[in-house]
Design a protein around this motif. Structure first.
Motif, PDB file in Angstrom:
ATOM      1  N   ILE A  69       7.483 -15.874  16.976  1.00 49.82           N
ATOM      2  CA  ILE A  69       6.771 -15.066  17.970  1.00 49.82           C
ATOM      3  C   ILE A  69       5.514 -15.791  18.434  1.00 49.82           C
ATOM      4  O   ILE A  69       5.229 -15.861  19.631  1.00 49.82           O
ATOM      5  CB  ILE A  69       6.433 -13.675  17.402  1.00 49.82           C
ATOM      6  CG1 ILE A  69       7.723 -12.885  17.176  1.00 49.82           C
ATOM      7  CG2 ILE A  69       5.472 -12.921  18.316  1.00 49.82           C
ATOM      8  CD1 ILE A  69       7.554 -11.643  16.329  1.00 49.82           C
ATOM      9  N   SER A 102       9.678 -14.923  11.354  1.00 54.40           N
ATOM     10  CA  SER A 102       9.644 -14.238  12.649  1.00 54.40           C
ATOM     11  C   SER A 102       8.274 -14.389  13.284  1.00 54.40           C
ATOM     12  O   SER A 102       8.158 -14.612  14.490  1.00 54.40           O
ATOM     13  CB  SER A 102       9.974 -12.756  12.479  1.00 54.40           C
ATOM     14  OG  SER A 102      11.286 -12.586  12.038  1.00 54.40           O
ATOM     15  N   THR A 142      12.361  -7.395  19.248  1.00 54.61           N
ATOM     16  CA  THR A 142      13.223  -6.622  18.333  1.00 54.61           C
ATOM     17  C   THR A 142      12.889  -6.883  16.861  1.00 54.61           C
ATOM     18  O   THR A 142      13.747  -7.248  16.056  1.00 54.61           O
ATOM     19  CB  THR A 142      14.727  -6.863  18.593  1.00 54.61           C
ATOM     20  OG1 THR A 142      15.034  -8.234  18.424  1.00 54.61           O
ATOM     21  CG2 THR A 142      15.132  -6.382  19.967  1.00 54.61           C
ATOM     22  N   VAL A 143      11.623  -6.708  16.552  1.00 56.31           N
ATOM     23  CA  VAL A 143      11.116  -6.816  15.180  1.00 56.31           C
ATOM     24  C   VAL A 143      10.165  -5.652  14.948  1.00 56.31           C
ATOM     25  O   VAL A 143       9.806  -4.932  15.869  1.00 56.31           O
ATOM     26  CB  VAL A 143      10.369  -8.156  14.938  1.00 56.31           C
ATOM     27  CG1 VAL A 143      11.307  -9.337  15.077  1.00 56.31           C
ATOM     28  CG2 VAL A 143       9.177  -8.297  15.860  1.00 56.31           C
ATOM     29  N   SER A 144       9.736  -5.490  13.701  1.00 54.64           N
ATOM     30  CA  SER A 144       8.721  -4.474  13.420  1.00 54.64           C
ATOM     31  C   SER A 144       7.365  -5.009  13.890  1.00 54.64           C
ATOM     32  O   SER A 144       7.245  -6.172  14.296  1.00 54.64           O
ATOM     33  CB  SER A 144       8.681  -4.157  11.926  1.00 54.64           C
ATOM     34  OG  SER A 144       8.193  -5.276  11.204  1.00 54.64           O
ATOM     35  N   ARG A 145       6.359  -4.182  13.813  1.00 55.84           N
ATOM     36  CA  ARG A 145       5.029  -4.604  14.258  1.00 55.84           C
ATOM     37  C   ARG A 145       4.397  -5.634  13.325  1.00 55.84           C
ATOM     38  O   ARG A 145       3.530  -6.392  13.745  1.00 55.84           O
ATOM     39  CB  ARG A 145       4.118  -3.382  14.388  1.00 55.84           C
ATOM     40  CG  ARG A 145       4.467  -2.542  15.597  1.00 55.84           C
ATOM     41  CD  ARG A 145       3.620  -1.308  15.788  1.00 55.84           C
ATOM     42  NE  ARG A 145       2.280  -1.419  15.301  1.00 55.84           N
ATOM     43  CZ  ARG A 145       1.599  -0.420  14.749  1.00 55.84           C
ATOM     44  NH1 ARG A 145       2.165   0.758  14.616  1.00 55.84           N
ATOM     45  NH2 ARG A 145       0.370  -0.582  14.338  1.00 55.84           N
ATOM     46  N   THR A 146       4.834  -5.694  12.085  1.00 54.59           N
ATOM     47  CA  THR A 146       4.212  -6.605  11.108  1.00 54.59           C
ATOM     48  C   THR A 146       4.276  -8.068  11.541  1.00 54.59           C
ATOM     49  O   THR A 146       3.253  -8.744  11.568  1.00 54.59           O
ATOM     50  CB  THR A 146       4.813  -6.395   9.717  1.00 54.59           C
ATOM     51  OG1 THR A 146       4.591  -5.037   9.314  1.00 54.59           O
ATOM     52  CG2 THR A 146       4.187  -7.338   8.703  1.00 54.59           C
ATOM     53  N   VAL A 172       4.635  -9.268  14.465  1.00 57.23           N
ATOM     54  CA  VAL A 172       3.834  -9.397  15.702  1.00 57.23           C
ATOM     55  C   VAL A 172       2.360  -9.481  15.323  1.00 57.23           C
ATOM     56  O   VAL A 172       1.629 -10.336  15.819  1.00 57.23           O
ATOM     57  CB  VAL A 172       4.094  -8.209  16.658  1.00 57.23           C
ATOM     58  CG1 VAL A 172       3.128  -8.256  17.830  1.00 57.23           C
ATOM     59  CG2 VAL A 172       5.537  -8.220  17.136  1.00 57.23           C
ATOM     60  N   ARG A 173       1.944  -8.609  14.430  1.00 57.59           N
ATOM     61  CA  ARG A 173       0.550  -8.600  13.979  1.00 57.59           C
ATOM     62  C   ARG A 173       0.211  -9.939  13.323  1.00 57.59           C
ATOM     63  O   ARG A 173      -0.859 -10.496  13.572  1.00 57.59           O
ATOM     64  CB  ARG A 173       0.351  -7.447  12.989  1.00 57.59           C
ATOM     65  CG  ARG A 173      -1.075  -7.048  12.786  1.00 57.59           C
ATOM     66  CD  ARG A 173      -1.236  -5.813  11.918  1.00 57.59           C
ATOM     67  NE  ARG A 173      -0.468  -4.683  12.418  1.00 57.59           N
ATOM     68  CZ  ARG A 173       0.477  -4.045  11.721  1.00 57.59           C
ATOM     69  NH1 ARG A 173       0.766  -4.395  10.489  1.00 57.59           N
ATOM     70  NH2 ARG A 173       1.124  -3.032  12.245  1.00 57.59           N
ATOM     71  N   GLU A 195       0.963  -4.486  20.494  1.00 55.32           N
ATOM     72  CA  GLU A 195       1.839  -4.763  19.348  1.00 55.32           C
ATOM     73  C   GLU A 195       3.173  -4.042  19.447  1.00 55.32           C
ATOM     74  O   GLU A 195       4.223  -4.633  19.189  1.00 55.32           O
ATOM     75  CB  GLU A 195       1.166  -4.318  18.044  1.00 55.32           C
ATOM     76  CG  GLU A 195       0.131  -5.231  17.518  1.00 55.32           C
ATOM     77  CD  GLU A 195      -0.468  -4.717  16.220  1.00 55.32           C
ATOM     78  OE1 GLU A 195       0.074  -3.767  15.623  1.00 55.32           O
ATOM     79  OE2 GLU A 195      -1.486  -5.274  15.801  1.00 55.32           O
ATOM     80  N   THR A 196       3.134  -2.782  19.790  1.00 59.46           N
ATOM     81  CA  THR A 196       4.360  -1.976  19.855  1.00 59.46           C
ATOM     82  C   THR A 196       5.293  -2.503  20.932  1.00 59.46           C
ATOM     83  O   THR A 196       6.503  -2.627  20.715  1.00 59.46           O
ATOM     84  CB  THR A 196       4.013  -0.495  20.118  1.00 59.46           C
ATOM     85  OG1 THR A 196       3.088  -0.068  19.124  1.00 59.46           O
ATOM     86  CG2 THR A 196       5.243   0.380  20.087  1.00 59.46           C
ATOM     87  N   ALA A 246       6.726  -5.843  19.794  1.00 59.81           N
ATOM     88  CA  ALA A 246       7.706  -5.632  18.732  1.00 59.81           C
ATOM     89  C   ALA A 246       9.050  -5.208  19.328  1.00 59.81           C
ATOM     90  O   ALA A 246      10.104  -5.701  18.909  1.00 59.81           O
ATOM     91  CB  ALA A 246       7.201  -4.591  17.745  1.00 59.81           C
TER      92      ALA A 246
END
Length: 52
Positions: A13, A9, A42-46, A48-49, A34-35, A38
């Motif tokens: 991204i 992911s 439609t993913v968690s912040r991880t 994206v980070r 990040e939020t 995310a």
């Protein structure tokens, strides 16, 4: 013969964000939240980070 490893992911991204930068959809100095990203992807912040 080389095996293709599935993209993560974070890689997807990162590629999409790079495309937005190259196409000037994201201007220099744009703050990336990040939020918000995310939720958009439609993913968690991880991931994206990791992409950032």
């Amino acid at each position: 013969m080389l095996k293709k490893t599935p993209r993560t992911s974070a890689e997807d991204i990162r590629r999409q964000l790079a495309e937005r930068i190259i196409s000037s959809e994201l201007a220099p100095g744009t703050v990336l939240d990040e939020t918000q990203l995310a939720a958009e992807f439609t993913v968690s912040r991880t991931p994206v980070r990791e992409a950032l």
